[in-house]
Design a protein around this motif. Structure first.
Motif, PDB file in Angstrom:
ATOM      1  N   GLY A 106      45.464  22.364  -9.605  1.00  0.00           N
ATOM      2  CA  GLY A 106      45.475  23.269  -8.457  1.00  0.00           C
ATOM      3  C   GLY A 106      44.654  24.514  -8.711  1.00  0.00           C
ATOM      4  O   GLY A 106      43.912  24.971  -7.838  1.00  0.00           O
ATOM      5  N   ALA A 107      44.784  25.082  -9.909  1.00  0.00           N
ATOM      6  CA  ALA A 107      44.013  26.275 -10.260  1.00  0.00           C
ATOM      7  C   ALA A 107      42.519  25.975 -10.246  1.00  0.00           C
ATOM      8  O   ALA A 107      41.717  26.740  -9.704  1.00  0.00           O
ATOM      9  N   GLN A 108      42.154  24.853 -10.835  1.00  0.00           N
ATOM     10  CA  GLN A 108      40.746  24.479 -10.867  1.00  0.00           C
ATOM     11  C   GLN A 108      40.196  24.272  -9.461  1.00  0.00           C
ATOM     12  O   GLN A 108      39.101  24.733  -9.119  1.00  0.00           O
ATOM     13  N   SER A 109      40.972  23.598  -8.622  1.00  0.00           N
ATOM     14  CA  SER A 109      40.534  23.324  -7.255  1.00  0.00           C
ATOM     15  C   SER A 109      40.341  24.604  -6.458  1.00  0.00           C
ATOM     16  O   SER A 109      39.328  24.779  -5.766  1.00  0.00           O
ATOM     17  N   LYS A 110      41.292  25.546  -6.541  1.00  0.00           N
ATOM     18  CA  LYS A 110      41.199  26.794  -5.782  1.00  0.00           C
ATOM     19  C   LYS A 110      40.004  27.631  -6.219  1.00  0.00           C
ATOM     20  O   LYS A 110      39.341  28.254  -5.389  1.00  0.00           O
ATOM     21  N   VAL A 111      39.735  27.636  -7.517  1.00  0.00           N
ATOM     22  CA  VAL A 111      38.606  28.416  -8.027  1.00  0.00           C
ATOM     23  C   VAL A 111      37.282  27.801  -7.581  1.00  0.00           C
ATOM     24  O   VAL A 111      36.399  28.493  -7.073  1.00  0.00           O
ATOM     25  N   VAL A 112      37.143  26.499  -7.733  1.00  0.00           N
ATOM     26  CA  VAL A 112      35.891  25.835  -7.373  1.00  0.00           C
ATOM     27  C   VAL A 112      35.644  25.921  -5.870  1.00  0.00           C
ATOM     28  O   VAL A 112      34.507  26.149  -5.422  1.00  0.00           O
ATOM     29  N   GLU A 113      36.699  25.775  -5.068  1.00  0.00           N
ATOM     30  CA  GLU A 113      36.547  25.829  -3.615  1.00  0.00           C
ATOM     31  C   GLU A 113      36.082  27.197  -3.125  1.00  0.00           C
ATOM     32  O   GLU A 113      35.513  27.301  -2.037  1.00  0.00           O
ATOM     33  N   ALA A 114      36.304  28.230  -3.920  1.00  0.00           N
ATOM     34  CA  ALA A 114      35.868  29.575  -3.528  1.00  0.00           C
ATOM     35  C   ALA A 114      34.362  29.759  -3.665  1.00  0.00           C
ATOM     36  O   ALA A 114      33.826  30.776  -3.202  1.00  0.00           O
ATOM     37  N   PHE A 115      33.695  28.774  -4.274  1.00  0.00           N
ATOM     38  CA  PHE A 115      32.246  28.864  -4.503  1.00  0.00           C
ATOM     39  C   PHE A 115      31.565  27.611  -3.963  1.00  0.00           C
ATOM     40  O   PHE A 115      31.057  26.779  -4.732  1.00  0.00           O
ATOM     41  N   PRO A 116      31.516  27.435  -2.648  1.00  0.00           N
ATOM     42  CA  PRO A 116      30.937  26.213  -2.079  1.00  0.00           C
ATOM     43  C   PRO A 116      29.453  26.029  -2.374  1.00  0.00           C
ATOM     44  O   PRO A 116      28.949  24.902  -2.302  1.00  0.00           O
ATOM     45  N   GLU A 117      28.759  27.107  -2.715  1.00  0.00           N
ATOM     46  CA  GLU A 117      27.319  27.007  -2.979  1.00  0.00           C
ATOM     47  C   GLU A 117      26.998  27.113  -4.466  1.00  0.00           C
ATOM     48  O   GLU A 117      25.851  27.383  -4.844  1.00  0.00           O
ATOM     49  N   ALA A 118      27.973  26.884  -5.317  1.00  0.00           N
ATOM     50  CA  ALA A 118      27.764  26.993  -6.755  1.00  0.00           C
ATOM     51  C   ALA A 118      26.767  25.960  -7.258  1.00  0.00           C
ATOM     52  O   ALA A 118      26.733  24.823  -6.779  1.00  0.00           O
ATOM     53  N   MET A 162      19.160  32.427 -17.850  1.00  0.00           N
ATOM     54  CA  MET A 162      20.540  32.765 -17.552  1.00  0.00           C
ATOM     55  C   MET A 162      20.762  32.807 -16.040  1.00  0.00           C
ATOM     56  O   MET A 162      19.905  33.238 -15.285  1.00  0.00           O
ATOM     57  N   GLU A 163      21.913  32.324 -15.604  1.00  0.00           N
ATOM     58  CA  GLU A 163      22.249  32.338 -14.196  1.00  0.00           C
ATOM     59  C   GLU A 163      22.371  33.780 -13.692  1.00  0.00           C
ATOM     60  O   GLU A 163      22.795  34.678 -14.419  1.00  0.00           O
ATOM     61  N   HIS A 164      21.995  33.973 -12.433  1.00  0.00           N
ATOM     62  CA  HIS A 164      22.160  35.282 -11.825  1.00  0.00           C
ATOM     63  C   HIS A 164      23.649  35.540 -11.588  1.00  0.00           C
ATOM     64  O   HIS A 164      24.438  34.612 -11.404  1.00  0.00           O
ATOM     65  N   PRO A 165      24.066  36.798 -11.564  1.00  0.00           N
ATOM     66  CA  PRO A 165      25.467  37.111 -11.236  1.00  0.00           C
ATOM     67  C   PRO A 165      25.836  36.515  -9.880  1.00  0.00           C
ATOM     68  O   PRO A 165      25.093  36.644  -8.909  1.00  0.00           O
ATOM     69  N   PHE A 166      26.982  35.871  -9.804  1.00  0.00           N
ATOM     70  CA  PHE A 166      27.385  35.199  -8.574  1.00  0.00           C
ATOM     71  C   PHE A 166      28.868  35.372  -8.259  1.00  0.00           C
ATOM     72  O   PHE A 166      29.344  34.925  -7.214  1.00  0.00           O
ATOM     73  N   ILE A 167      29.597  36.041  -9.133  1.00  0.00           N
ATOM     74  CA  ILE A 167      31.041  36.206  -8.947  1.00  0.00           C
ATOM     75  C   ILE A 167      31.318  37.615  -8.427  1.00  0.00           C
ATOM     76  O   ILE A 167      31.142  38.596  -9.148  1.00  0.00           O
ATOM     77  N   ARG A 168      31.722  37.712  -7.174  1.00  0.00           N
ATOM     78  CA  ARG A 168      32.068  39.015  -6.611  1.00  0.00           C
ATOM     79  C   ARG A 168      33.477  39.407  -7.058  1.00  0.00           C
ATOM     80  O   ARG A 168      34.242  38.573  -7.551  1.00  0.00           O
ATOM     81  N   ASN A 169      33.791  40.661  -6.895  1.00  0.00           N
ATOM     82  CA  ASN A 169      35.057  41.167  -7.408  1.00  0.00           C
ATOM     83  C   ASN A 169      36.265  40.377  -6.900  1.00  0.00           C
ATOM     84  O   ASN A 169      37.162  40.034  -7.676  1.00  0.00           O
ATOM     85  N   HIS A 170      36.293  40.076  -5.601  1.00  0.00           N
ATOM     86  CA  HIS A 170      37.457  39.353  -5.078  1.00  0.00           C
ATOM     87  C   HIS A 170      37.530  37.940  -5.642  1.00  0.00           C
ATOM     88  O   HIS A 170      38.614  37.388  -5.828  1.00  0.00           O
ATOM     89  N   HIS A 171      36.364  37.347  -5.928  1.00  0.00           N
ATOM     90  CA  HIS A 171      36.355  36.039  -6.593  1.00  0.00           C
ATOM     91  C   HIS A 171      36.960  36.149  -7.995  1.00  0.00           C
ATOM     92  O   HIS A 171      37.755  35.306  -8.406  1.00  0.00           O
ATOM     93  N   TYR A 172      36.544  37.187  -8.711  1.00  0.00           N
ATOM     94  CA  TYR A 172      37.025  37.378 -10.083  1.00  0.00           C
ATOM     95  C   TYR A 172      38.536  37.591 -10.081  1.00  0.00           C
ATOM     96  O   TYR A 172      39.247  37.068 -10.955  1.00  0.00           O
ATOM     97  N   ASN A 173      39.042  38.324  -9.104  1.00  0.00           N
ATOM     98  CA  ASN A 173      40.485  38.527  -9.000  1.00  0.00           C
ATOM     99  C   ASN A 173      41.211  37.213  -8.750  1.00  0.00           C
ATOM    100  O   ASN A 173      42.303  36.978  -9.283  1.00  0.00           O
ATOM    101  N   LEU A 174      40.621  36.363  -7.918  1.00  0.00           N
ATOM    102  CA  LEU A 174      41.202  35.044  -7.660  1.00  0.00           C
ATOM    103  C   LEU A 174      41.251  34.220  -8.937  1.00  0.00           C
ATOM    104  O   LEU A 174      42.270  33.587  -9.251  1.00  0.00           O
TER     105      LEU A 174
END
Length: 217
Positions: free
Chosen positions: A40-52, A1-13
């Motif tokens: 647009g929604a997909q792009s903004k979410v993915v761009e918030a995680f450049p090291e995903a 399983m992937e390690h947790p990687f979504i911080r609270n502000h990311h989750y809010n976004l």
């Protein structure tokens, strides 16, 4: 399983974009507009995680599949196991961050779900003080400031939402080389009275980190 990687502000976004997409799907009949919002929604979410990782990116991209409120709710629940909680702190650690406050009023740490915390903030009405704790550059930083209720709603500098705010004023810890002994620099911003509300709203930490660096030097 992937390690947790979504911080609270990311989750809010993500939650914000999911809500926008779901609302568009239910109220807009033009498929081109819906598709534009979807991409647009997909792009903004993915761009918030450049090291995903590839797995994380695929998970995030699934936001584009949302169409109904149930879809959005299911999608957000599926992300909860990957929420990276705020660095846990103890009462003793908090006391060490504010050593001059011998009667420091502490928040009830046991009642906090740290998955949904970007910064730890609380007020002491008796002393008109606000305390803010945030991890930056590998260490936990505590900032103490004057708390002046504005008794109105305005835009919070941190979460950029229209909420009940107070003026939070902190004294910068650094001084110019040739400053006089009584020199001080006060830094003030309007901040949500409710740290819980602010933590539910914040989608970016740039303003917070800029403020913390300005105060601590």
């Amino acid at each position: 399983m992937e390690h947790p990687f979504i911080r609270n502000h990311h989750y809010n976004l993500i939650r914000k974009q999911a809500g926008l997409l779901q609302h568009t799907c239910s109220t807009v009949s033009d498929p081109k507009v819906v598709e534009s919002v979807r991409l647009g929604a997909q792009s903004k979410v993915v761009e918030a995680f450049p090291e995903a990782t590839a797995f994380q990116r695929r998970m995030l991209e699934n936001i584009a599949d949302l169409r109904t409120a149930n879809d959005a709710e299911h999608y957000l629940r599926s992300l909860e196991p990957y929420l990276a909680p705020f660095d846990r702190v103890t009462d003793n650690q908090l006391k060490k961050l504010f050593p001059k406050n011998k009667k420091l009023k502490l928040p009830d740490l046991a009642a906090i779900d740290f998955r949904y915390v970007t910064y730890l903030g609380w007020t002491d009405i008796a002393t008109n003080k606000m305390f803010l704790v945030y991890p930056l550059d590998g260490r936990i930083i505590g900032i103490e400031g004057k708390f002046t209720p504005a008794n109105k709603k305005s835009v919070c500098f941190l979460c950029n939402r229209h909420e009940e705010v107070a003026l939070f004023t902190a004294i910068a810890k650094t001084k110019p080389a040739n400053a006089s002994p009584d020199y001080y620099k006060a830094l003030g911003n309007y901040l949500c009275v409710s740290s819980d509300a602010c933590n539910r709203n914040v989608t970016d930490v740039d303003a917070l980190e800029k403020f913390v660096r300005a105060v601590t030097g």
